[in-house]
Write an enzyme that holds these catalytic residues in place. Structure first.
Site, PDB file in Angstrom:
ATOM      1  CB  SER A  87      -0.899   0.015   1.232  1.00  0.00           C
ATOM      2  OG  SER A  87      -1.988  -0.858   1.050  1.00  0.00           O
ATOM      3  CB  CYS A  88      -0.232   4.742  -0.283  1.00  0.00           C
ATOM      4  SG  CYS A  88       0.311   6.431  -0.013  1.00  0.00           S
ATOM      5  N   PRO A  89       2.852   4.350   1.125  1.00  0.00           N
ATOM      6  CG  PRO A  89       4.740   5.509   1.981  1.00  0.00           C
ATOM      7  CD  PRO A  89       3.597   4.570   2.376  1.00  0.00           C
ATOM      8  CG  LEU A  90       5.404   0.247   1.479  1.00  0.00           C
ATOM      9  CD1 LEU A  90       5.030  -1.128   2.015  1.00  0.00           C
ATOM     10  CD2 LEU A  90       6.835   0.575   1.901  1.00  0.00           C
TER      11      LEU A  90
END
Lengths: 76, 168
Positions: free
Chosen positions: A13-16
């Site tokens: 998920s964000c920010p990965l």
């Protein structure tokens, strides 16, 4: 279109996806193409925004079977 | 093109509020921005090697109470637990904290420690507020390697010219 390297951010998920893509493309040479795979719907806008902001070129965006694919050409 | 800059003040120490500064800072750094986060008051413990931040449903009336396991319909239930209960039952915050951590893990969200490591790897400057360190009895050795130390004026000198300024 062929690519020089690939990073699979499926399940992240964000920010990965953006952070991992940045770390990966930093190891590549200008002009080389990175293929990014994600499953996070937010990445559809995030990856192009990131590429545009830092001066990489979005070559291709596609969706297939719940996965998103991006081809990003590294800028200078 | 000059590098964009972002200045964040992180003043909250609960688990839910630990995410936004590290998420935005790591993203901004990935977008080639220069980022500094000023940790003050309850934000300071987020710089300790072991992060023990908890979430308190009693202080967050809008927080959904959902279970991160079982069938989809079960997971969709927002449990109507009155704050009169969640505020007094011993261990309720610990339970809510582990449920939130499980939920975030299920959704592929990085842990606070992972996000902090990414920030440091990407060159984000993590600044501990010297004054609140003294007030709460923190020493430089209490924090992870790479943390810097400064006061309000030094941070504002950077923030004054920053393109983005955020208080969290």
């Amino acid at each position: 279109m062929s690519h020089n390297d690939e990073i699979d951010c499926s399940g992240m998920s964000c920010p990965l996806p953006v952070v991992k893509s940045k770390m990966k493309i930093d190891t590549m040479n200008p002009g080389e193409v990175l293929k990014i795979i994600t499953t996070d719907p937010g990445s559809c806008k995030d990856i192009p925004a990131w590429a545009n902001r830092v001066g990489h070129e979005m070559i291709e965006e596609a969706e297939e079977n719940g996965k998103y694919y991006f081809l990003v050409k590294r800028g200078e | 093109m000059a590098k964009k800059t972002m200045a964040i003040i992180a003043a909250q120490g609960s688990l839910d509020w630990a995410y936004p500064p590290f998420i935005l800072a790591s993203t901004a750094a990935a977008m080639d921005m220069e980022v500094k986060i000023f940790f003050t008051f309850y934000g300071l413990p987020l710089l300790k090697p072991k992060i023990t931040a908890k979430v308190t449903p009693a202080a967050n009336p809008a927080m959904p109470m959902k279970m991160p396991f079982g069938p989809k319909a079960f997971q969709a239930i927002d449990w109507p637990i009155p704050h009169a209960v969640s505020g007094v039952v011993p261990g309720f915050d610990s339970m809510a904290t582990s449920l939130m951590k499980k939920q975030f893990k299920n959704k592929g969200v990085a842990t606070i420690t992972e996000l902090r490591e990414m920030c440091l790897a990407l060159g984000v400057e993590l600044i501990a507020c010297q004054m609140t360190m003294d007030v709460f009895g923190f020493e430089e050795k209490d924090f992870v390697e790479g943390v810097t130390f400064a006061g309000a004026a030094a941070f504002l000198d950077f923030a004054a010219d920053a393109d983005i300024q955020l208080f969290m």
